[in-house]
Design a protein around this motif. Structure first.
Motif, PDB file in Angstrom:
ATOM      1  N   TYR A   1      11.352 -25.359  22.043  1.00  0.00           N
ATOM      2  CA  TYR A   1      10.528 -25.057  23.215  1.00  0.00           C
ATOM      3  C   TYR A   1      10.887 -23.674  23.781  1.00  0.00           C
ATOM      4  CZ  TYR A   1       8.273 -29.590  23.558  1.00  0.00           C
ATOM      5  OH  TYR A   1       7.492 -30.691  23.324  1.00  0.00           O
ATOM      6  N   TYR A   2      12.172 -23.377  23.841  1.00  0.00           N
ATOM      7  CA  TYR A   2      12.585 -22.064  24.368  1.00  0.00           C
ATOM      8  C   TYR A   2      12.007 -20.927  23.520  1.00  0.00           C
ATOM      9  CZ  TYR A   2      15.284 -17.981  25.519  1.00  0.00           C
ATOM     10  OH  TYR A   2      15.636 -16.712  25.871  1.00  0.00           O
ATOM     11  N   ARG A   3      12.134 -21.030  22.206  1.00  0.00           N
ATOM     12  CA  ARG A   3      11.616 -19.964  21.329  1.00  0.00           C
ATOM     13  C   ARG A   3      10.117 -19.784  21.530  1.00  0.00           C
ATOM     14  NH1 ARG A   3      15.179 -22.469  17.863  1.00  0.00           N
ATOM     15  NH2 ARG A   3      13.499 -23.647  16.870  1.00  0.00           N
ATOM     16  N   GLU A   4       9.388 -20.867  21.544  1.00  0.00           N
ATOM     17  CA  GLU A   4       7.933 -20.786  21.698  1.00  0.00           C
ATOM     18  C   GLU A   4       7.559 -20.243  23.074  1.00  0.00           C
ATOM     19  OE1 GLU A   4       4.115 -23.715  22.191  1.00  0.00           O
ATOM     20  OE2 GLU A   4       5.799 -24.463  21.001  1.00  0.00           O
ATOM     21  N   TRP A   5       8.104 -20.828  24.122  1.00  0.00           N
ATOM     22  CA  TRP A   5       7.686 -20.475  25.470  1.00  0.00           C
ATOM     23  C   TRP A   5       8.161 -19.094  25.894  1.00  0.00           C
ATOM     24  CZ3 TRP A   5       8.414 -25.664  28.555  1.00  0.00           C
ATOM     25  CH2 TRP A   5       7.482 -26.598  28.067  1.00  0.00           C
ATOM     26  N   SER A   6       9.378 -18.700  25.506  1.00  0.00           N
ATOM     27  CA  SER A   6       9.883 -17.388  25.929  1.00  0.00           C
ATOM     28  C   SER A   6       9.126 -16.246  25.242  1.00  0.00           C
ATOM     29  CB  SER A   6      11.386 -17.270  25.676  1.00  0.00           C
ATOM     30  OG  SER A   6      11.668 -17.321  24.289  1.00  0.00           O
ATOM     31  N   ALA A   7       8.437 -16.536  24.155  1.00  0.00           N
ATOM     32  CA  ALA A   7       7.602 -15.528  23.504  1.00  0.00           C
ATOM     33  C   ALA A   7       6.281 -15.324  24.255  1.00  0.00           C
ATOM     34  CB  ALA A   7       7.315 -15.931  22.055  1.00  0.00           C
ATOM     35  N   ARG A   8       5.946 -16.272  25.153  1.00  0.00           N
ATOM     36  CA  ARG A   8       4.655 -16.222  25.846  1.00  0.00           C
ATOM     37  C   ARG A   8       4.752 -16.027  27.354  1.00  0.00           C
ATOM     38  NH1 ARG A   8       1.749 -21.509  23.244  1.00  0.00           N
ATOM     39  NH2 ARG A   8       1.673 -20.807  21.094  1.00  0.00           N
TER      40      ARG A   8
ATOM     41  N   ALA B   1       7.703 -15.702  30.962  1.00  0.00           N
ATOM     42  CA  ALA B   1       9.069 -15.335  31.367  1.00  0.00           C
ATOM     43  C   ALA B   1       9.932 -16.590  31.506  1.00  0.00           C
ATOM     44  CB  ALA B   1       9.034 -14.586  32.690  1.00  0.00           C
ATOM     45  N   VAL B   2      11.046 -16.595  30.787  1.00  0.00           N
ATOM     46  CA  VAL B   2      12.036 -17.675  30.880  1.00  0.00           C
ATOM     47  C   VAL B   2      13.358 -17.004  31.242  1.00  0.00           C
ATOM     48  CG1 VAL B   2      13.204 -19.552  29.676  1.00  0.00           C
ATOM     49  CG2 VAL B   2      10.806 -19.041  29.142  1.00  0.00           C
ATOM     50  N   PRO B   3      13.931 -17.327  32.417  1.00  0.00           N
ATOM     51  CA  PRO B   3      15.089 -16.594  32.934  1.00  0.00           C
ATOM     52  C   PRO B   3      16.363 -16.623  32.084  1.00  0.00           C
ATOM     53  CG  PRO B   3      14.130 -17.962  34.651  1.00  0.00           C
ATOM     54  CD  PRO B   3      13.436 -18.309  33.374  1.00  0.00           C
ATOM     55  N   ARG B   4      16.590 -17.715  31.353  1.00  0.00           N
ATOM     56  CA  ARG B   4      17.813 -17.766  30.544  1.00  0.00           C
ATOM     57  C   ARG B   4      17.612 -18.629  29.316  1.00  0.00           C
ATOM     58  NH1 ARG B   4      20.233 -22.578  30.419  1.00  0.00           N
ATOM     59  NH2 ARG B   4      20.041 -23.968  32.209  1.00  0.00           N
TER      60      ARG B   4
ATOM     61  N   GLY C   1      26.599 -32.976  29.487  1.00  0.00           N
ATOM     62  CA  GLY C   1      26.114 -33.619  28.279  1.00  0.00           C
ATOM     63  C   GLY C   1      24.656 -33.435  27.914  1.00  0.00           C
ATOM     64  N   ALA C   2      24.055 -32.313  28.273  1.00  0.00           N
ATOM     65  CA  ALA C   2      22.682 -32.026  27.860  1.00  0.00           C
ATOM     66  C   ALA C   2      22.555 -30.536  27.578  1.00  0.00           C
ATOM     67  CB  ALA C   2      21.689 -32.436  28.951  1.00  0.00           C
ATOM     68  N   ARG C   3      21.543 -30.178  26.831  1.00  0.00           N
ATOM     69  CA  ARG C   3      21.206 -28.774  26.576  1.00  0.00           C
ATOM     70  C   ARG C   3      19.971 -28.475  27.422  1.00  0.00           C
ATOM     71  NH1 ARG C   3      22.809 -24.831  23.363  1.00  0.00           N
ATOM     72  NH2 ARG C   3      21.329 -23.339  22.486  1.00  0.00           N
ATOM     73  N   THR C   4      20.002 -27.370  28.198  1.00  0.00           N
ATOM     74  CA  THR C   4      18.946 -27.138  29.170  1.00  0.00           C
ATOM     75  C   THR C   4      18.496 -25.686  29.254  1.00  0.00           C
ATOM     76  OG1 THR C   4      20.349 -26.570  31.063  1.00  0.00           O
ATOM     77  CG2 THR C   4      19.999 -28.912  30.646  1.00  0.00           C
ATOM     78  N   PHE C   5      17.295 -25.516  29.768  1.00  0.00           N
ATOM     79  CA  PHE C   5      16.819 -24.247  30.319  1.00  0.00           C
ATOM     80  C   PHE C   5      15.720 -24.597  31.314  1.00  0.00           C
ATOM     81  CE2 PHE C   5      13.666 -24.667  26.928  1.00  0.00           C
ATOM     82  CZ  PHE C   5      12.508 -24.140  27.471  1.00  0.00           C
TER      83      PHE C   5
END
Length: 121
Positions: free
Chosen positions: A75-82, A84-87, A95-99
């Motif tokens: 999701y990060y790769r797809e969305w940050s290409a389209r 603005a994703v801050p980090r 215990g989770a991976r987040t953005f």
């Protein structure tokens, strides 16, 4: 089947539609609007469903929705290409991976999934 669908306030359905459909890859499931800018907009992507409401009278503003997904990095790769994703995604000590990111109306979209072994990157 019981389920919950987040309802997010928006300032303009047309602006939100571009962000969610063109930017985040959601599909429109329904649209109830006479002018394209006010009313309700239903969205879905896989098992994720959202409703956008403009104007959202009598409800709080600046909402937050948590999207639980299997592959946060995809999701990060797809969305940050389209949009603005801050980090970039990170493994949280709890215990989770987040953005996270914000939509044009200031609503937070918090994405979380399984922790990823960063040594494999």
């Amino acid at each position: 089947m019981d389920r919950a669908i987040a309802i997010l306030p928006t300032e303009d359905l047309a602006v939100a539609k571009v962000f969610y459909v063109d930017g985040l890859g959601f599909q429109v499931t329904f649209e109830a609007s006479e002018d394209g800018h006010t009313g309700l907009l239903g969205l879905a992507r896989g098992g994720i469903e959202l409703t956008l409401d403009c104007p959202m009278n009598g409800h709080g503003r600046n909402a937050c929705v948590s999207l639980h997904v299997d592959d946060v990095d995809m999701y990060y790769r797809e969305w940050s290409a389209r949009v603005a994703v801050p980090r970039a995604p990170k493994n949280e000590e709890w215990g989770a991976r987040t953005f996270g990111l914000e939509d044009p109306s200031g609503n937070t979209i918090f994405v979380l999934g399984p922790v990823r072994d960063e040594s494999l990157e």
